[in-house]
Scaffold this motif. Structure first.
Motif, PDB file in Angstrom:
ATOM      1  N   LEU A 142       0.826  -1.205   0.000  1.00 20.88           N
ATOM      2  CA  LEU A 142       0.000   0.000   0.000  1.00 20.88           C
ATOM      3  C   LEU A 142       0.862   1.258   0.000  1.00 20.88           C
ATOM      4  CD1 LEU A 142      -2.801  -1.061   2.505  1.00 20.88           C
ATOM      5  CD2 LEU A 142      -3.181  -0.296   0.147  1.00 20.88           C
ATOM      6  N   LEU A 143       1.853   1.305   0.881  1.00 17.03           N
ATOM      7  CA  LEU A 143       2.720   2.479   0.952  1.00 17.03           C
ATOM      8  C   LEU A 143       3.498   2.669  -0.342  1.00 17.03           C
ATOM      9  CD1 LEU A 143       3.804   4.881   2.528  1.00 17.03           C
ATOM     10  CD2 LEU A 143       5.543   3.350   3.499  1.00 17.03           C
ATOM     11  N   GLY A 144       4.014   1.596  -0.895  1.00 15.36           N
ATOM     12  CA  GLY A 144       4.763   1.692  -2.148  1.00 15.36           C
ATOM     13  C   GLY A 144       3.902   2.208  -3.290  1.00 15.36           C
ATOM     14  N   THR A 145       2.664   1.739  -3.368  1.00 16.71           N
ATOM     15  CA  THR A 145       1.757   2.187  -4.422  1.00 16.71           C
ATOM     16  C   THR A 145       1.387   3.651  -4.216  1.00 16.71           C
ATOM     17  OG1 THR A 145       0.909  -0.055  -4.680  1.00 16.71           O
ATOM     18  CG2 THR A 145      -0.451   1.734  -5.555  1.00 16.71           C
ATOM     19  N   ALA A 146       1.083   4.027  -2.970  1.00 14.17           N
ATOM     20  CA  ALA A 146       0.743   5.422  -2.683  1.00 14.17           C
ATOM     21  C   ALA A 146       1.921   6.341  -2.980  1.00 14.17           C
ATOM     22  CB  ALA A 146       0.296   5.568  -1.233  1.00 14.17           C
ATOM     23  N   ALA A 147       3.132   5.919  -2.610  1.00 16.04           N
ATOM     24  CA  ALA A 147       4.315   6.734  -2.895  1.00 16.04           C
ATOM     25  C   ALA A 147       4.476   6.936  -4.400  1.00 16.04           C
ATOM     26  CB  ALA A 147       5.561   6.075  -2.298  1.00 16.04           C
ATOM     27  N   GLY A 148       4.238   5.890  -5.178  1.00 10.54           N
ATOM     28  CA  GLY A 148       4.303   6.008  -6.635  1.00 10.54           C
ATOM     29  C   GLY A 148       3.274   6.993  -7.166  1.00 10.54           C
ATOM     30  N   LEU A 192       5.214  15.112  -6.451  1.00  7.48           N
ATOM     31  CA  LEU A 192       5.666  15.321  -5.076  1.00  7.48           C
ATOM     32  C   LEU A 192       6.977  14.577  -4.832  1.00  7.48           C
ATOM     33  CD1 LEU A 192       2.135  14.985  -3.511  1.00  7.48           C
ATOM     34  CD2 LEU A 192       3.349  17.085  -4.092  1.00  7.48           C
ATOM     35  N   ASP A 193       7.783  15.124  -3.928  1.00  5.86           N
ATOM     36  CA  ASP A 193       9.137  14.599  -3.708  1.00  5.86           C
ATOM     37  C   ASP A 193       9.327  13.820  -2.421  1.00  5.86           C
ATOM     38  OD1 ASP A 193      10.134  15.947  -6.042  1.00  5.86           O
ATOM     39  OD2 ASP A 193      10.036  17.805  -4.876  1.00  5.86           O
ATOM     40  N   LEU A 196       9.772   9.453  -1.273  1.00  7.74           N
ATOM     41  CA  LEU A 196       8.703   8.743  -1.975  1.00  7.74           C
ATOM     42  C   LEU A 196       9.287   7.752  -2.970  1.00  7.74           C
ATOM     43  CD1 LEU A 196       6.176  11.674  -2.555  1.00  7.74           C
ATOM     44  CD2 LEU A 196       6.048   9.822  -0.866  1.00  7.74           C
ATOM     45  N   ARG A 197      10.585   7.664  -3.025  1.00  4.01           N
ATOM     46  CA  ARG A 197      11.253   6.696  -3.896  1.00  4.01           C
ATOM     47  C   ARG A 197      11.599   5.465  -3.062  1.00  4.01           C
ATOM     48  NH1 ARG A 197      11.366   8.820  -8.510  1.00  4.01           N
ATOM     49  NH2 ARG A 197      11.608  11.031  -8.859  1.00  4.01           N
ATOM     50  N   LEU A 198      10.575   4.745  -2.721  1.00  5.93           N
ATOM     51  CA  LEU A 198      10.724   3.574  -1.848  1.00  5.93           C
ATOM     52  C   LEU A 198      11.154   2.374  -2.671  1.00  5.93           C
ATOM     53  CD1 LEU A 198       7.519   3.965   0.288  1.00  5.93           C
ATOM     54  CD2 LEU A 198       9.829   4.662   0.889  1.00  5.93           C
TER      55      LEU A 198
END
Length: 184
Positions: free
Chosen positions: A117-123, A130-131, A178-180
């Protein structure tokens, strides 16, 4: 394990998101808010709020699924200025996204859903230009704090205190890229 996926939410998912919120809040926040407050979360009102959130411009709402089951959700979007500001009130240097909620139903925990979820939201936040990201976590929620720390997000020294009606809740702000690169 059945196939685990993350997909954008639609307004028809509002009832399921509300169910997960009520169940998870009952497990996590009863001591803080009181059983009465949790019981008062009206299903119809909550579903309506979720349908509005899903359709709100700039709002990114994702669902985690495992097989046929919806197991969690994440809400993200551009961070309001007052949430992203430094402790001294100055504007952040980077365009900032907010992870407003990241919830996995307790029985589905420890299966990678929160990371997906976090990875998708960060993408999605990166695609919106956003950075960096921020989120707020209860200072006493060691499991969630540990999860974010493992992703490289750390407290930035900013705290806030919320009145729950039964006491005060101290939250810490976490920030990170956000570059997880999460392991699958």
């Amino acid at each position: 394990m059945s196939a685990a996926e993350v997909r954008p939410a639609t307004p028809s998912d509002a009832a399921e998101i509300a169910r997960i919120q009520r169940l998870t809040w009952r497990a996590a926040y009863t001591d803080l808010l009181g059983a009465e407050a949790i019981d008062e979360l009206d299903a119809a009102d909550l579903e309506g709020t979720w349908a509005e959130t899903i359709e709100f411009p700039g709002s990114l709402v994702y669902l985690a699924t495992e097989g046929e089951f919806t197991v969690g959700y994440c809400v993200a979007g551009p961070a309001p200025e007052e949430e992203a500001a430094a402790a001294d009130g100055s504007a952040p240097e980077d365009a900032t996204g907010l992870i407003a909620a990241l919830v996995v139903e307790p029985r589905w925990g420890r299966r990678g859903h929160a990371g997906r979820l976090l990875g998708t939201a960060a993408g999605g936040l990166r695609e919106a230009g956003l950075d960096r990201g921020i989120t707020w976590v209860a200072q006493s929620d060691h499991a969630t704090l540990g999860f974010y720390r493992r992703t490289g997000w750390n407290p930035d020294g900013t705290v806030r205190t919320l009145d729950t009606g039964r006491g005060m809740l101290r939250e810490v702000r976490l920030t990170g890229t956000l570059r997880l690169e999460l392991a699958h």
